[in-house]
Scaffold this motif. Structure first.
Motif, PDB file in Angstrom:
ATOM      1  N   ALA A 194      30.736   7.315  37.956  1.00  0.00           N
ATOM      2  CA  ALA A 194      29.932   7.341  36.862  1.00  0.00           C
ATOM      3  C   ALA A 194      29.784   6.025  36.164  1.00  0.00           C
ATOM      4  N   CYS A 195      30.843   4.907  36.361  1.00  0.00           N
ATOM      5  CA  CYS A 195      30.714   3.926  35.674  1.00  0.00           C
ATOM      6  C   CYS A 195      29.759   2.931  36.082  1.00  0.00           C
ATOM      7  N   PRO A 196      29.093   2.691  34.987  1.00  0.00           N
ATOM      8  CA  PRO A 196      27.445   2.150  35.388  1.00  0.00           C
ATOM      9  C   PRO A 196      27.374   0.806  35.893  1.00  0.00           C
ATOM     10  N   THR A 197      28.677  -0.108  35.936  1.00  0.00           N
ATOM     11  CA  THR A 197      28.657  -1.533  36.567  1.00  0.00           C
ATOM     12  C   THR A 197      29.565  -1.319  37.789  1.00  0.00           C
ATOM     13  N   GLU A 198      30.522  -0.350  37.993  1.00  0.00           N
ATOM     14  CA  GLU A 198      31.292  -0.042  39.058  1.00  0.00           C
ATOM     15  C   GLU A 198      32.263  -1.294  38.671  1.00  0.00           C
ATOM     16  N   ALA A 199      32.704  -1.203  37.586  1.00  0.00           N
ATOM     17  CA  ALA A 199      33.703  -1.839  37.571  1.00  0.00           C
ATOM     18  C   ALA A 199      35.684  -1.518  37.611  1.00  0.00           C
ATOM     19  N   ILE A 200      35.289   0.452  37.985  1.00  0.00           N
ATOM     20  CA  ILE A 200      36.849   0.662  37.877  1.00  0.00           C
ATOM     21  C   ILE A 200      36.936   0.902  39.449  1.00  0.00           C
ATOM     22  N   LEU A 201      37.702  -0.309  39.987  1.00  0.00           N
ATOM     23  CA  LEU A 201      38.184  -0.501  41.553  1.00  0.00           C
ATOM     24  C   LEU A 201      38.932   0.879  41.832  1.00  0.00           C
ATOM     25  N   PRO A 202      39.430   0.192  43.872  1.00  0.00           N
ATOM     26  CA  PRO A 202      40.304   1.203  43.735  1.00  0.00           C
ATOM     27  C   PRO A 202      41.770   0.963  42.824  1.00  0.00           C
ATOM     28  N   ASN A 203      43.056   2.011  42.962  1.00  0.00           N
ATOM     29  CA  ASN A 203      44.077   1.664  43.242  1.00  0.00           C
ATOM     30  C   ASN A 203      43.948   1.570  41.235  1.00  0.00           C
ATOM     31  N   LYS A 204      43.479   2.006  41.003  1.00  0.00           N
ATOM     32  CA  LYS A 204      43.517   2.440  39.447  1.00  0.00           C
ATOM     33  C   LYS A 204      43.769   1.106  38.746  1.00  0.00           C
ATOM     34  N   VAL A 205      42.727  -0.140  39.624  1.00  0.00           N
ATOM     35  CA  VAL A 205      42.491  -1.408  38.575  1.00  0.00           C
ATOM     36  C   VAL A 205      40.968  -1.636  38.282  1.00  0.00           C
ATOM     37  N   ASP A 207      38.069  -4.071  36.910  1.00  0.00           N
ATOM     38  CA  ASP A 207      38.024  -4.840  36.273  1.00  0.00           C
ATOM     39  C   ASP A 207      37.595  -5.399  35.634  1.00  0.00           C
ATOM     40  N   GLY A 208      37.994  -6.314  34.572  1.00  0.00           N
ATOM     41  CA  GLY A 208      37.812  -6.037  33.072  1.00  0.00           C
ATOM     42  C   GLY A 208      36.628  -7.081  32.583  1.00  0.00           C
ATOM     43  N   SER A 209      35.839  -7.623  33.547  1.00  0.00           N
ATOM     44  CA  SER A 209      35.382  -8.167  33.710  1.00  0.00           C
ATOM     45  C   SER A 209      33.181  -7.975  33.956  1.00  0.00           C
ATOM     46  N   LYS A 210      33.707  -6.698  34.427  1.00  0.00           N
ATOM     47  CA  LYS A 210      32.885  -6.182  34.484  1.00  0.00           C
ATOM     48  C   LYS A 210      32.349  -4.928  33.833  1.00  0.00           C
ATOM     49  N   CYS A 211      33.057  -4.692  32.453  1.00  0.00           N
ATOM     50  CA  CYS A 211      33.093  -3.704  32.107  1.00  0.00           C
ATOM     51  C   CYS A 211      32.075  -3.518  30.541  1.00  0.00           C
ATOM     52  N   ILE A 212      31.331  -2.415  30.061  1.00  0.00           N
ATOM     53  CA  ILE A 212      30.294  -2.696  29.514  1.00  0.00           C
ATOM     54  C   ILE A 212      31.032  -3.211  28.010  1.00  0.00           C
ATOM     55  N   SER A 213      32.321  -2.478  27.560  1.00  0.00           N
ATOM     56  CA  SER A 213      32.787  -2.889  26.499  1.00  0.00           C
ATOM     57  C   SER A 213      33.193  -4.235  26.221  1.00  0.00           C
ATOM     58  N   TYR A 214      33.836  -4.206  27.602  1.00  0.00           N
ATOM     59  CA  TYR A 214      33.382  -6.002  27.557  1.00  0.00           C
ATOM     60  C   TYR A 214      32.359  -6.835  26.931  1.00  0.00           C
ATOM     61  N   TYR A 215      31.481  -6.933  27.453  1.00  0.00           N
ATOM     62  CA  TYR A 215      30.244  -7.448  27.487  1.00  0.00           C
ATOM     63  C   TYR A 215      29.939  -7.150  26.011  1.00  0.00           C
ATOM     64  N   THR A 216      29.751  -6.088  25.368  1.00  0.00           N
ATOM     65  CA  THR A 216      29.522  -5.838  24.305  1.00  0.00           C
ATOM     66  C   THR A 216      30.042  -5.939  23.504  1.00  0.00           C
ATOM     67  N   ILE A 217      31.371  -5.861  23.304  1.00  0.00           N
ATOM     68  CA  ILE A 217      32.180  -7.055  22.017  1.00  0.00           C
ATOM     69  C   ILE A 217      32.750  -7.588  22.519  1.00  0.00           C
ATOM     70  N   GLU A 218      33.749  -8.092  23.887  1.00  0.00           N
ATOM     71  CA  GLU A 218      34.310  -9.472  24.069  1.00  0.00           C
ATOM     72  C   GLU A 218      33.729 -10.784  24.134  1.00  0.00           C
ATOM     73  N   LEU A 219      33.225 -10.557  25.380  1.00  0.00           N
ATOM     74  CA  LEU A 219      32.192 -11.923  25.735  1.00  0.00           C
ATOM     75  C   LEU A 219      31.438 -12.060  24.173  1.00  0.00           C
ATOM     76  N   LYS A 220      31.134 -13.480  23.634  1.00  0.00           N
ATOM     77  CA  LYS A 220      30.637 -14.092  22.572  1.00  0.00           C
ATOM     78  C   LYS A 220      29.956 -15.573  23.277  1.00  0.00           C
ATOM     79  N   ASP A 221      29.191 -14.614  24.284  1.00  0.00           N
ATOM     80  CA  ASP A 221      27.715 -15.759  24.594  1.00  0.00           C
ATOM     81  C   ASP A 221      27.137 -15.132  24.453  1.00  0.00           C
TER      82      ASP A 221
END
Length: 310
Positions: A194-205, A207-221
């Motif tokens: 279901a992840c819209p950006t395919e940020a959830i990888l196998p083995n419980k990893v 990818d924080g750099s693809k997570c929507i929360s990262y883009y909408t909150i953490e990224l200051k660009d």
């Protein structure tokens, strides 16, 4: 046994203060988690979150945060709301519906430690709420409160994953709870699918750099990257998709914490309402809200991105 007596005091006091779950682990070096964190950082999966690279030793060794630390107390605080946003409106993650949780939970932790010192005696301790180098989810699993799901969240078998995690590290011996050894996710991959950006990888990893929360909150660009267009699923602050689809969250129950009661604007604002919002009104309406983290400019940037590309 003194340790058992102190443990009973800890558990009873936590319940009296309204914490939903309380678990205890021995304050040991997190060897496996240190290895996983190092690999995650080396792959650059933290994106521009440079702060994740800081204080590595503190994240994995509680005695670096509290000298002489012997026990790690983990507390879960439910934030699952009674009401959710109107369909079609720009979306806000549920944890941000009410007041900033850092403030209210930090006060609770201070009071918790004060009460323990009154009942047990001279205890040195420090409380942490998602704002210091502490691997909260690892400690929560070690203390028997749940397991780490494929989406990286702690999942509690009784009530799902819509919880804030707080940690209190103390220099007193307590009886540790049994860690949750089993992974109750099984073969389910709903969060991955279901992840819209395919940020959830196998083995419980994750990818924080693809997570929507990262883009909408953490990224200051000033601008969001064009290659992410059409992938935000109408989110302008955080994302709950991986939790919303998790079967374990069918057990989630609404909280009863007045601090987390939704700000009316978050429940009701349409895209037009958000667009019409001035910076002055933003500061008034959201003065105690987690939305301050991305600031007015960040909300406007995110709103423009979903409007332009979706």
């Amino acid at each position: 046994m003194l340790a058992q007596h102190y443990t009973n005091i800890v558990k009873q006091t936590a319940a009296q203060l309204g914490f939903d779950f309380c678990g205890i682990a021995k304050a040991v070096f997190l060897e496996d988690d240190a290895r996983r964190l190092e690999a995650w950082l080396n792959k650059g999966l933290h994106g521009n979150m440079q702060y994740m690279e800081n204080h590595f030793d503190m994240r994995t060794d509680p005695t670096k945060l509290v000298p002489g630390a012997k026990s790690v107390i983990t507390l879960l605080i439910n934030y699952f709301p009674q009401q959710t946003q109107q369909e079609g409106n720009p979306k806000i993650a549920k944890y941000a519906y009410g007041k900033d949780y850092h403030l209210s939970i930090r006060q609770q932790l201070h009071h918790f430690l004060f009460l323990l010192q009154q009942q047990i005696g001279a205890i040195t301790g420090r409380g942490f709420v998602d704002s210091a180098p502490v691997l909260e989810r690892a400690w929560a699993q070690k203390s028997g409160l749940g397991w780490i799901g494929k989406n990286g969240n702690l999942i509690n078998k009784k009530k799902g994953s819509f919880f804030f995690l707080a940690t209190l590290i103390v220099d007193v011996d307590l009886v540790a709870d049994d860690a949750v050894a089993k992974d109750y996710c099984g073969t389910c991959t709903r969060c991955i699918d279901a992840c819209p950006t395919e940020a959830i990888l196998p083995n419980k990893v994750v990818d924080g750099s693809k997570c929507i929360s990262y883009y909408t909150i953490e990224l200051k660009d000033a601008l969001l990257p064009q290659h992410m267009k059409n992938q935000f699923d109408n989110w302008i602050f955080g994302c709950d998709v991986c939790q919303d689809v998790c079967p374990w969250n069918r057990f989630a129950q609404p909280h009863h914490n007045k601090n987390f009661e939704p700000i009316p604007a978050i429940l009701n604002y349409s895209a037009a309402d958000w667009e019409a919002l001035t910076e002055e009104n933003f500061k008034i309406i959201f003065k105690d809200s987690p939305l301050k983290r991305t600031k007015f400019g960040g909300i406007k940037r995110n709103l423009q991105f979903i409007k332009t590309h979706e």
